[in-house]
Design a protein around this motif. Structure first.
Motif: not given
Length: 352
Positions: A86-91, A127-129, A145-161
């Motif tokens: 995972l490149d990003y964990i966004i909660v 990275v988690g935030y 998360a989509q923006a990170f992937i489009k920018a080449g900064m990530a390939k896999k993200c976990l998005v939680i609500g």
């Protein structure tokens, strides 16, 4: 490159609170005065407007972060990916961890950091935030998360609500019956498969609308003056939502390149059944169409309004065939849409 949801998971708390459980509550106006109706009448009117018959509250030993972790584990298992990748964990949440019978919010470390810790992820580049965006927070997390992937900064993200609104409601406020708890999560990845996120729309209206949802003291005048609870101006929110959400949905659909007739489902924030139905009807009216039958899956009757968790939990339930007469097929075009504190509005078109 396409960006798709490759795994979903949710946590629905086990504690069921029915409308009848509010029979003995002392409901008061903001000025502390009582209502002329008895509680039975108040509750009947509440159900007629919101569609809520029961809601879920998290167990006493759990917090928002615990629900987020449970939903995340299920999404990761469903996706089959290694959490270390995972490149990003966004909660998305609004009030952090608030222990049972406590009124102090705890957000240090962040909920995302707590999720990463409990998942035992060693990779420091994961990275988690946290994101605070009112009820539309989970969709906004997907947008980021989509923006990170489009920018080449990530390939896999976990998005939680995740949210535990039962910990911040004023039991003397009729609106307390609306709120509930829960968590939903998705894994978002760059893939070669067709479909995925097609478009999004987002906005913050704060010139006059910033405090439609806010924190204020209890309706019980004798309550401690330093305690604050979630409060909202229901009428203002309803009027705001009916103007701005259909408009955002229309723009989002136009930007997706899809037609109104391509839409198979609309996953709208489970805020209030009557309001949600009015929003979707207005959206179709903008296209000179009647609202199609079964276009709008609903979970609010049993689960109430769990803020950022309503859409990801509903989406997960539909995918797992747990909502009657609601299912998705490969290639179906759907829309996510939400409105909440800020006042924030967003929408996303997604091809399943």
């Amino acid at each position: 490159m396409n960006i798709r949801i490759t795994g979903t998971g949710s946590y629905i708390p086990e504690v069921i609170t029915k409308n009848a459980d509010f029979d003995n509550h002392e409901f008061l106006n903001p000025d502390g005065t009582g209502f002329p109706q008895d509680n039975k009448t108040i509750i009947e009117k509440f159900k007629a407007i919101t569609g809520i018959e029961e809601r879920r509250y998290l167990e006493e030993n759990l917090n928002t972060s615990d629900m987020a972790i449970l939903a995340a584990e299920r999404a990761l298992e469903n996706s089959g990916i290694d959490p270390e990748t995972l490149d990003y964990i966004i909660v998305a949440h609004n009030y952090g961890d608030i222990k049972h019978q406590s009124f102090q919010s705890d957000t240090v470390p962040s909920i995302a950091t707590r999720v990463k810790h409990k998942l035992r992820i060693k990779n420091p580049k994961s990275v988690g935030y946290d994101i605070l965006f009112g009820c539309p927070g989970w969709i906004e997390g997907l947008i980021q998360a989509q923006a990170f992937i489009k920018a080449g900064m990530a390939k896999k993200c976990l998005v939680i609500g995740a949210e535990a609104l039962s910990r911040i409601v004023d039991k003397h406020d009729r609106d307390s019956m609306i709120f509930s708890d829960g968590a939903g999560a998705v894994v978002l990845e760059e893939t070669e498969e067709d479909g995925g996120i097609l478009s999004h729309e987002s906005g913050t209206f704060a010139f006059n609308e910033a405090h439609y949802i806010h924190f204020a003291k209890s309706n019980k005048t004798e309550a401690p003056d330093d305690l604050r609870y979630i409060k909202m101006n229901g009428r203002k929110i309803y009027e705001f939502a009916l103007i701005h959400v259909p408009s955002a949905m229309k723009t989002c659909l136009e930007n997706s390149g899809k037609s109104i007739t391509d839409l198979k489902k609309i996953f709208i924030h489970q805020a209030n059944e009557k309001m949600d139905e009015a929003i979707v009807k207005r959206f179709y009216k903008l296209h000179k169409m009647e609202m199609p039958k079964n276009i709008m899956p609903m979970s609010i009757k049993e689960l109430g309004n769990s803020s950022v968790a309503t859409i990801p939990t509903l989406y997960d339930l539909v995918l797992h065939n747990k909502i009657d007469e609601q299912k998705l097929e490969k290639g179906d075009v759907v829309m996510f849409a939400s409105v909440g504190a800020g006042m924030n509005v967003n929408a996303m078109v997604y091809q399943h």
